[in-house]
Design a protein around this motif. Structure first.
Motif, PDB file in Angstrom:
ATOM      1  N   TYR A  35      -5.816   5.801   7.005  1.00  0.00           N
ATOM      2  CA  TYR A  35      -4.887   4.698   6.756  1.00  0.00           C
ATOM      3  C   TYR A  35      -5.408   3.433   7.420  1.00  0.00           C
ATOM      4  O   TYR A  35      -5.472   2.358   6.801  1.00  0.00           O
ATOM      5  N   ASP A  36      -5.796   3.559   8.673  1.00  0.00           N
ATOM      6  CA  ASP A  36      -6.328   2.418   9.408  1.00  0.00           C
ATOM      7  C   ASP A  36      -7.580   1.865   8.737  1.00  0.00           C
ATOM      8  O   ASP A  36      -7.745   0.661   8.547  1.00  0.00           O
ATOM      9  N   LEU A  39      -6.861   0.478   5.128  1.00  0.00           N
ATOM     10  CA  LEU A  39      -6.024  -0.713   5.199  1.00  0.00           C
ATOM     11  C   LEU A  39      -6.913  -1.945   5.342  1.00  0.00           C
ATOM     12  O   LEU A  39      -6.680  -2.981   4.707  1.00  0.00           O
ATOM     13  N   THR A  42      -8.612  -2.660   1.891  1.00  0.00           N
ATOM     14  CA  THR A  42      -7.723  -3.320   0.935  1.00  0.00           C
ATOM     15  C   THR A  42      -7.480  -4.767   1.345  1.00  0.00           C
ATOM     16  O   THR A  42      -7.499  -5.680   0.512  1.00  0.00           O
ATOM     17  N   THR A 107      -7.149  -0.816  15.398  1.00  0.00           N
ATOM     18  CA  THR A 107      -6.409  -1.279  14.227  1.00  0.00           C
ATOM     19  C   THR A 107      -5.187  -2.090  14.636  1.00  0.00           C
ATOM     20  O   THR A 107      -4.874  -3.124  14.029  1.00  0.00           O
ATOM     21  N   GLY A 175      -1.891   2.982   3.067  1.00  0.00           N
ATOM     22  CA  GLY A 175      -2.334   1.634   3.375  1.00  0.00           C
ATOM     23  C   GLY A 175      -2.075   0.668   2.229  1.00  0.00           C
ATOM     24  O   GLY A 175      -1.569  -0.446   2.425  1.00  0.00           O
ATOM     25  N   THR A 176      -2.416   1.100   1.007  1.00  0.00           N
ATOM     26  CA  THR A 176      -2.188   0.263  -0.161  1.00  0.00           C
ATOM     27  C   THR A 176      -0.701   0.065  -0.396  1.00  0.00           C
ATOM     28  O   THR A 176      -0.240  -1.036  -0.716  1.00  0.00           O
ATOM     29  N   LEU A 179       0.865  -2.532   1.967  1.00  0.00           N
ATOM     30  CA  LEU A 179       0.517  -3.899   1.584  1.00  0.00           C
ATOM     31  C   LEU A 179       1.266  -4.337   0.322  1.00  0.00           C
ATOM     32  O   LEU A 179       1.708  -5.484   0.223  1.00  0.00           O
ATOM     33  N   TRP A 196       0.941  -9.485   6.411  1.00  0.00           N
ATOM     34  CA  TRP A 196      -0.093  -8.455   6.403  1.00  0.00           C
ATOM     35  C   TRP A 196      -0.298  -7.847   7.789  1.00  0.00           C
ATOM     36  O   TRP A 196      -0.729  -6.686   7.917  1.00  0.00           O
ATOM     37  N   ALA A 199       1.436  -4.458   8.640  1.00  0.00           N
ATOM     38  CA  ALA A 199       0.783  -3.218   8.211  1.00  0.00           C
ATOM     39  C   ALA A 199      -0.163  -2.694   9.289  1.00  0.00           C
ATOM     40  O   ALA A 199      -0.235  -1.484   9.543  1.00  0.00           O
TER      41      ALA A 199
END
Length: 455
Positions: A35-36, A39, A42, A107, A175-176, A179, A196, A199
């Protein structure tokens, strides 16, 4: 290319340490780390060009943004070497905890990096530094999360080891998704100013959850038994030993990752840039399609891991490499229609072919190396390929787009086709490993058999 199985019973577990419990802890931590990492990928496509590289034209800003993205990959082999050494000498569990904490701190720190308008060039410098720390941590994460599962079950190793692999597309989904949720519920100015950052700030919470879950893990019995056996104790410098004894396996792992790694980053990151910059569609168009495709792949990866237990690692992997090579021209044809259903279809099928390679990959790589250098060998083979494949893939794609315009897709089809060929050749020279034992007692014998067959 014939099989020479080495069978063994499942590795005994410590009390209260079921395979599902280990899989859950491993996958949760892996999902949080990916995820980190994703992210950032993206954000590099849709946010950072407008926040940290505002003095450049849109495509150049995107190129610079992906350059910082690529630098994170450069740190991954270093993390693989460092954490591989610790993992082979000290153990899988402790190494996993350290890598998770480092990733979470880096992150979370990104949420507080000032914009270019606030501190000038120091903004991208700070961002890049934290990105490299991310890459260093991820370099040690993959090997440990895979081995702590793979070393526990002999009969269904492909299935169990594929669950941490599923953490990659699941991390991409999260992650997507975060956002998308933020960008669609606030103005573009608010999103670029501070939205942002939420996130990335969420990583602080996810870090605490990951540490709590992984704290319950026990060390694998295979590693504990190896520590107790003088003959299979790890060497003082596992990284040197693995290059001396298993250089061929490292090269095979490197080659097999080309199609897998390049295809994933072209589909998961560059496709968003292609949709927004080339097709002039909204960023949510691309992000939504990627999220749906990644969700489908998350479900299918354990299925493909289980399939590799039945028919072998090489056939399943080969199907993915051939499939992605054939699908790439179809992928661009469908996306270029500017139709949302067709874009979802194109991205989803591409990620399914990626899953055919990624599902059996964890067990495949782990089985190539003896236990004393397994963490180092699997990590180095995996992470060095990331520098040559995943790191430059978005950079190369954006550079092609910048200089070739409408002819871009033809060059990208050729690029992906060459990557598929490299993977197919590597698979030809690889040996089927699904029946090789990973226990401490059989590790040396298994490694010798692999070496003898290879030569």
């Amino acid at each position: 290319m014939t099989d020479s199985p080495t069978t063994s019973s499942s590795i005994p577990e410590r009390a209260g340490d079921s395979v599902w419990r280990v899989v859950g802890a491993s996958m949760v931590g892996t999902t949080l780390e990916w995820y980190d990492f994703f992210l950032y990928g993206t954000a590099a496509a849709v946010v950072f060009p407008k926040v940290f590289f505002v003095k450049s034209d849109p495509l150049t800003a995107t190129l610079l943004s992906f350059l910082t993205y690529a630098l994170g990959f450069a740190a991954r082999p270093i993390g693989g070497v460092v954490f591989g050494h610790i993992g082979d000498r000290v153990g899988r569990k402790k190494t996993l905890m350290v890598s998770l904490i480092i990733m979470g701190i880096a992150t979370t720190g990104m949420a507080f990096v000032p914009s270019y308008n606030s501190i000038g060039v120091w903004a991208p410098v700070l961002l890049t530094t934290l990105r490299m720390v991310q890459g260093f941590a991820l370099g040690g994460e993959w090997g440990g999360s895979v081995l702590i599962v793979a070393e526990r079950d002999q009969s269904r190793r492909g299935f169990w080891a594929s669950w941490p692999q599923a953490g990659a597309p699941l991390g991409l989904v999260l992650g997507t998704g975060v956002l998308i949720l933020l960008s669609q519920n606030m103005s573009e100015k608010s999103f670029l100013d501070w939205g942002w950052r939420l996130a990335f700030g969420l990583s602080a919470i996810l870090l605490l959850v990951g540490v709590w879950v992984r704290k319950s893990l026990n060390e694998t019995e295979a590693f504990r038994a190896a520590q107790a056996r003088k003959a299979s104790a790890p060497p003082k410098l596992p990284v040197l030993e693995v290059f001396r004894t298993s250089w061929r396996e490292i090269l095979i792992a490197f080659g097999t990752r080309m199609a897998e790694n390049i295809s994933f980053y072209l589909v998961a990151t560059f496709s968003v840039t292609w949709i927004t910059e080339h097709l002039k569609l909204s960023k949510s168009f691309g992000l939504d399609a990627v999220m749906i495709g990644a969700a489908v792949e998350t479900v299918l990866i354990p299925v493909f891991g289980m399939l590799s237990d039945r028919v072998g690692r090489r056939p399943v992997y080969l199907a993915g490499a051939v499939g992605i090579g054939i699908w790439t021209p179809i992928f661009f044809t469908l996306v270029d229609q500017r139709s949302y259903p067709l874009a979802v279809l194109a991205i989803t099928v591409a990620l399914v072919f990626h899953g055919l390679m990624y599902g059996p990959q964890a067990a495949f790589f782990a089985e190539m190396f003896p236990i004393g250098v397994r963490y180092s060998g699997a990590s180095i083979g995996y992470q060095v390929a990331s520098v040559a494949a995943g790191a430059p893939a978005p950079l190369i794609a954006v550079a092609i787009l910048q200089h070739n315009g409408g002819k871009t897709s033809a060059w990208l089809v050729l690029y992906m086709g060459l990557a598929a060929v490299v993977t197919i050749v590597a698979l030809y020279f690889a040996r089927e490993t699904r029946s090789v034992s990973m226990s401490a007692a059989d590790s040396a014998q298994s490694a010798e058999e692999l070496h003898d067959v290879a030569h």
